[in-house]
Design an enzyme around this catalytic site. Structure first.
Site, PDB file in Angstrom:
ATOM      1  CG  ASP A 147      35.366  72.969  23.454  1.00 17.04           C
ATOM      2  OD1 ASP A 147      36.007  74.010  23.624  1.00 17.04           O
ATOM      3  OD2 ASP A 147      35.650  72.122  22.581  1.00 17.04           O
ATOM      4  CB  CYS A 152      40.220  68.645  15.152  1.00 15.43           C
ATOM      5  SG  CYS A 152      41.984  68.804  14.999  1.00 15.43           S
TER       6      CYS A 152
END
Ligand code: PLP
Length: 437
Positions: free
Chosen positions: A218, A385
């Site tokens: 990521d 998040c």
């Protein structure tokens, strides 16, 4: 006292005039100090103009027609793909009769979240079986957690987590225990969006490959801020978003190794991803079209190409060095304010992201962010998040300052002054002052 810093290798004042929004005032005459770049960056005029130019002069759908505009937009869109390929140093493919595309491993998506979900759905459903293991870290963004939990729910696989040290580094010695012959995939962020930790992805990839696992990186917080080389890294998949790297929202990238992408079924079906449809069924198109069903983010991709040009002209090494200076100064400033707890490692282990709380718990992150806003300072507060990460550090929310090439040391000092004022202010007083205006 602050220690003196070396002269910055990059002068942010040179670039600030390119970003119209940085010139605006908030709260009647207070200059904006934008320190929320990990959420989304701002855009230079060059990117905004690339979007306007595409809409005003070249806009049509892609891969659909033979008229002049259609050919022009195809060239711009596929040119953007080639720009992304060079940006991450993905291999250039030789075109052949089966596939004329020379950039087969770069897929345009709507963002990093879409890219990761594509892999979880397409590669995951085809390759993961009950009892298999997916290895993530405790610091992952929900976008790199939830798709794997969903995959585990669908397949009966198990999600395991690489734990963190109290400093916010990965406990790499746990890999000996966590990488097993059941590990199918390791999904890890190159840079944490909260801790700022720069993870040793090359070592993780090497060890994961030794164990026979595939690795997804990521790169949402790394690709905008430091050079990316997918071949040197040897990652199998890499995901990032345009809006965090001076580009527009609505476009992201999935890189995947060609043999993996070729073996994967399409994620979504529709126009643009087929070579043939009959009453009996369909045959998917070759790469990369196979994974770009429907009308793709045409103009955002074209503008992302302009963002890459801009970043290339500034230099990603210089951006990374500049952000190291800002991070170092932020640590010094926060320490001199006192009473603050920085969540994350020492500056030498991190990128341009610094998250913190008042150690006493008051004022809360929400109140701090609201107070800073009175000074024109835009920071993010909340769990960003990353609920499991916040739980790991025993806090429900942090305040996050995150930097980019246009941020200055003076802005960091202003953050320090505002935090000192927040610390001094009678808490109820400053909130009611904020409310009364
Ligand atoms: N991964 C990380 C580390 C992030 O910081 C973010 C966004 O903040 C994402 C993934 C998701 O990016 P997007 O919302 O652009 O899909």
């Amino acid at each position: 006292m602050r220690t003196p810093c070396a002269a910055p290798p990059l002068d942010p004042e040179r670039f600030r005039p390119d970003f119209p929004i940085l010139g605006r005032m908030v709260h009647e005459g207070v200059p904006l100090v934008y320190l929320d770049n990990a959420a989304t960056s701002q855009r230079p005029r060059q990117v905004i103009e690339a979007m306007t130019d595409a809409y005003e002069r070249h806009y049509a759908n892609v891969h659909r027609g033979i008229h002049t505009l259609s050919a022009e937009i195809d060239e711009l869109y596929e040119g953007a793909r080639e720009k992304v390929r060079a940006f991450i140093n993905a291999p250039r493919d030789a075109s052949n009769d089966d596939n004329p595309a020379t950039t087969q491993e770069v897929i345009f998506t709507s963002g990093a979240t879409h890219s990761i979900n594509l892999v979880a759905r397409s590669w995951g459903d085809a390759n993961v079986r009950p009892g298999d293991e997916i290895l993530v870290t405790e610091m992952e963004h929900h976008s790199n957690l939830v798709p794997w939990y969903q995959l585990a729910q669908r397949t009966g696989a198990v999600v395991r987590h690489i734990p963190l040290t109290d400093d916010g580094l990965l406990q790499l010695d746990s890999l000996d225990r966590l990488l097993t012959k059941r590990t199918r995939l390791v999904a890890v962020s190159a840079v944490s969006n909260v801790l700022g930790t720069i993870n040793p992805v090359r070592e993780i990839i090497r060890r994961a490959h030794d164990a026979g696992a595939v690795v997804l990186v990521d790169a949402a917080q790394s690709a905008p801020h430091q050079p990316t080389d997918v071949q040197a890294m040897d990652c199998d998949f890499l995901a990032f978003s345009g809006h965090k790297m001076l580009g527009p929202s609505g476009v992201g990238v999935l890189y995947g190794k060609r043999d993996l992408l070729e073996a994967m079924p399409p994620f979504m079906g529709g126009g643009g991803m087929i070579s043939e449809v009959t009453l009996e069924g369909f045959r998917p198109l070759y790469l990369p079209g196979k994974f770009e069903a429907g009308t793709p983010p045409i103009v955002p991709a074209v503008a992302l190409s302009a963002a890459i040009d801009y970043l290339g002209a500034v230099g990603l090494e210089a951006i990374a060095a500049h952000e190291r200076l800002l991070t170092q100064r932020t640590h010094e400033v926060l320490e001199s304010v006192g009473g603050l707890r920085i969540i994350g490692p020492a500056p030498e282990h991190k990128a341009g992201i610094v998250s913190f709380v008042f150690a006493s718990g008051r004022p809360s992150g929400h109140d701090v962010a609201q107070f800073l806003d009175r000074y024109g300072i835009a920071v993010r507060t909340g769990h960003h998040c990353t609920m499991p990460l916040h739980k790991r550090f025993g806090v429900s929310a942090t305040v996050r300052a995150s930097f980019y090439l246009y941020n200055t040391l003076a802005e960091v000092d202003k953050l320090g002054e505002a935090l000192a004022a927040a610390k001094r202010a009678p808490f109820s007083a400053f909130l009611s002052a904020a409310r009364s205006e």
